[in-house]
Design an enzyme around this catalytic site. Structure first.
Site, PDB file in Angstrom:
ATOM      1  N   LYS A 156       0.835  -1.210   0.000  1.00  0.00           N
ATOM      2  CA  LYS A 156       0.000   0.000   0.000  1.00  0.00           C
ATOM      3  C   LYS A 156       0.873   1.264   0.000  1.00  0.00           C
ATOM      4  O   LYS A 156       2.082   1.179  -0.115  1.00  0.00           O
ATOM      5  CB  LYS A 156      -0.956  -0.046   1.197  1.00  0.00           C
ATOM      6  CG  LYS A 156      -1.767  -1.373   1.282  1.00  0.00           C
ATOM      7  CD  LYS A 156      -2.977  -1.399   0.375  1.00  0.00           C
ATOM      8  CE  LYS A 156      -3.560  -2.751   0.040  1.00  0.00           C
ATOM      9  NZ  LYS A 156      -4.170  -3.562   1.067  1.00  0.00           N
TER      10      LYS A 156
HETATM   11  C1  LIG Z   1      -5.216  -4.616   1.557  1.00  0.00           C
HETATM   12  C2  LIG Z   1      -6.684  -4.603   1.595  1.00  0.00           C
HETATM   13  C3  LIG Z   1      -7.438  -4.964   2.735  1.00  0.00           C
HETATM   14  C4  LIG Z   1      -6.848  -5.649   3.927  1.00  0.00           C
HETATM   15  O1  LIG Z   1      -5.811  -5.023   4.516  1.00  0.00           O
HETATM   16  P1  LIG Z   1      -4.770  -5.855   5.397  1.00  0.00           P
HETATM   17  O2  LIG Z   1      -3.959  -4.755   6.010  1.00  0.00           O
HETATM   18  O3  LIG Z   1      -3.975  -6.698   4.450  1.00  0.00           O
HETATM   19  O4  LIG Z   1      -5.519  -6.645   6.386  1.00  0.00           O
HETATM   20  C5  LIG Z   1      -8.806  -4.778   2.725  1.00  0.00           C
HETATM   21  N1  LIG Z   1      -9.429  -4.304   1.647  1.00  0.00           N
HETATM   22  C6  LIG Z   1      -8.770  -3.991   0.524  1.00  0.00           C
HETATM   23  C7  LIG Z   1      -9.528  -3.452  -0.633  1.00  0.00           C
HETATM   24  C8  LIG Z   1      -7.381  -4.145   0.454  1.00  0.00           C
HETATM   25  O5  LIG Z   1      -6.739  -3.850  -0.679  1.00  0.00           O
END
Ligand SMILES: *Cc1c(COP(=O)(O)O)cnc(C)c1O
Length: 405
Positions: free
Chosen positions: A202
């Site tokens: 991210k």
């Molecule tokens: C990455 C992601 C999540 C989950 O996040 P984590 O930190 O990996 O638990 C939830 N929703 C979307 C759309 C994502 O891309």
């Protein structure tokens, strides 16, 4: 053709030389010396987990998105779970979400005993279609869980107006959209609650981590209780002054979803580079979109004029009738050129768990399912070099031209 033009070489999958020697991931973190120093400092301090860095990280994120409160969690998934808890979802309730997302968005409703109901997406952005949401609202609906797919904010004005008319809570999954803007406002300050993820792919990372932002003090209080065993930290502080100093009370059934100080120190350090990361991602995305406008059969996502995307991922759709092979062959050919392309996402309702539990068979959400058949996510991350970017364009050109009808 020019011999040095990589697009004139035979495809790597057919025995030619790949566009690049080293694999390029679709997303990747960037850690610098300042990040390392920030983490080491906390490791040498008195606090490893809940200490001063948690409040500081929350303040930095709240200020960045323009929200009154930010509550840190140890993953984006835990943040989603906290948000549906704060919104009081439970058995018998329904939450409307999109099939084009990571399964955690829908799973969080299930954790509370509520039922996720899917609404199909708009073909241009692959974001949830407001009309489709409206058609699925019932007496049981309690929340809308839209996702800012790829970093492009959803149609927040319409979704919030709809929520207002029906008394629903809007929990925006902005795991892709830290730093995105909607009509000049930052994502994170608009919905009733907004969730973020700090997974390494991210915009910024805490290794694992997440955050919920909100302007609502009651949601903020419930979020804080939920992340730490259902104990209200404010009530604990107050009673420590007046009653027995060891006293604490568990008010609701919470979890241990705390984000450690060590991770928050990394997050604070990373947040300093968010604006730069966003600028670089937007630059790469605009170069891609410019290049692919010349390529028959390759369709980038639409960007609506009222938004500024945070460009978490760069998905393209293939017009499959313009190629001699299917998406899988093009995907494999791109992998052979050493692009670690990916697909976002397998529609959630088609996962075996959802098929078995809710009886989905495919065909329920034709726009999502059709998009899925043609999607490929190209590498996009802020630390990509200009050469990486050129390699992506060259490989996509080479492969799609080779297989063009
Ligand atoms: C990455 C992601 C999540 C989950 O996040 P984590 O930190 O990996 O638990 C939830 N929703 C979307 C759309 C994502 O891309």
């Amino acid at each position: 053709m020019n011999q040095s033009d990589p697009t004139s070489e035979p495809l790597a999958i057919l025995g030619g030389t790949p566009v690049r020697a080293k694999a390029l991931p679709y997303g990747r973190q960037q850690i610098n010396d300042e990040d390392v120093d920030a983490v080491v400092q906390v490791l040498r301090s008195d606090w490893l987990t809940t200490g001063p860095k948690v409040d500081e990280f929350e303040e930095v994120v709240a200020a960045q998105v323009g929200a009154k409160y930010a509550v840190a969690f140890n993953s984006g998934t835990a943040a989603l779970h906290g948000a549906v808890f704060a919104a009081d979802l439970g058995p018998g309730d329904e939450a409307i979400t999109t099939p084009i997302t990571f399964c955690a968005t829908a799973n969080c409703a299930l954790y509370t005993g509520a039922t996720p109901v899917f609404a199909d997406v708009c073909p241009e952005t692959l974001n949830i279609d407001v009309q489709q949401i409206e058609e699925r609202i019932t007496q049981r609906t309690k929340a809308i869980l839209p996702v800012d797919y790829a970093g492009h904010p959803v149609n927040l004005d319409s979704i919030l107006a709809l929520a207002e008319r029906h008394g629903l809570v809007v929990i925006e999954d902005a795991a892709h959209a830290l730093g995105a803007e909607y009509k000049g406002r930052k994502v994170g300050s608009i919905s009733h609650m907004t969730t973020f993820s700090f997974h390494p792919v991210k915009h910024i990372t805490t290794c694992e981590g997440g955050m919920v932002t909100t302007d609502n003090p009651d949601f903020a209080r419930r979020l804080k209780m939920f992340r730490s065993h259902g104990v209200d930290p404010e009530a604990r502080r107050r009673s420590a002054e007046t009653a027995d100093p060891w006293f604490y009370e568990m008010e609701v059934l919470g979890f241990n979803y705390r984000l450690p100080d060590v991770a928050c120190a990394l997050g604070i350090s990373q947040m300093k580079r968010l604006e730069g990361n966003l600028a670089r991602r937007r630059e790469i995305a605009s170069h891609y979109s410019e290049a692919f406008a010349q390529l028959p059969g390759v369709v980038p996502l639409a960007e609506l004029p009222e938004i500024k995307s945070a460009w978490h991922i760069y998905p393209i759709r293939l017009e499959l009738d313009k190629f001699t092979v299917g998406r899988k062959a093009i995907f494999e050919a791109l992998r052979a050129e050493n692009l670690q392309v990916n697909v976002h996402y397998i529609p959630v309702h088609l996962h075996p768990y959802y098929r078995k539990r809710f009886g989905y068979e495919g065909g329920e959400y034709p726009i999502s399912e059709g998009a899925y058949e043609s999607l490929i996510t190209l590498p996009l991350f802020h630390s990509m070099t200009d050469q990486d970017e050129k390699d992506v364009v060259a490989a996509v050109s080479k492969v799609t031209q080779h297989y063009a009808k």
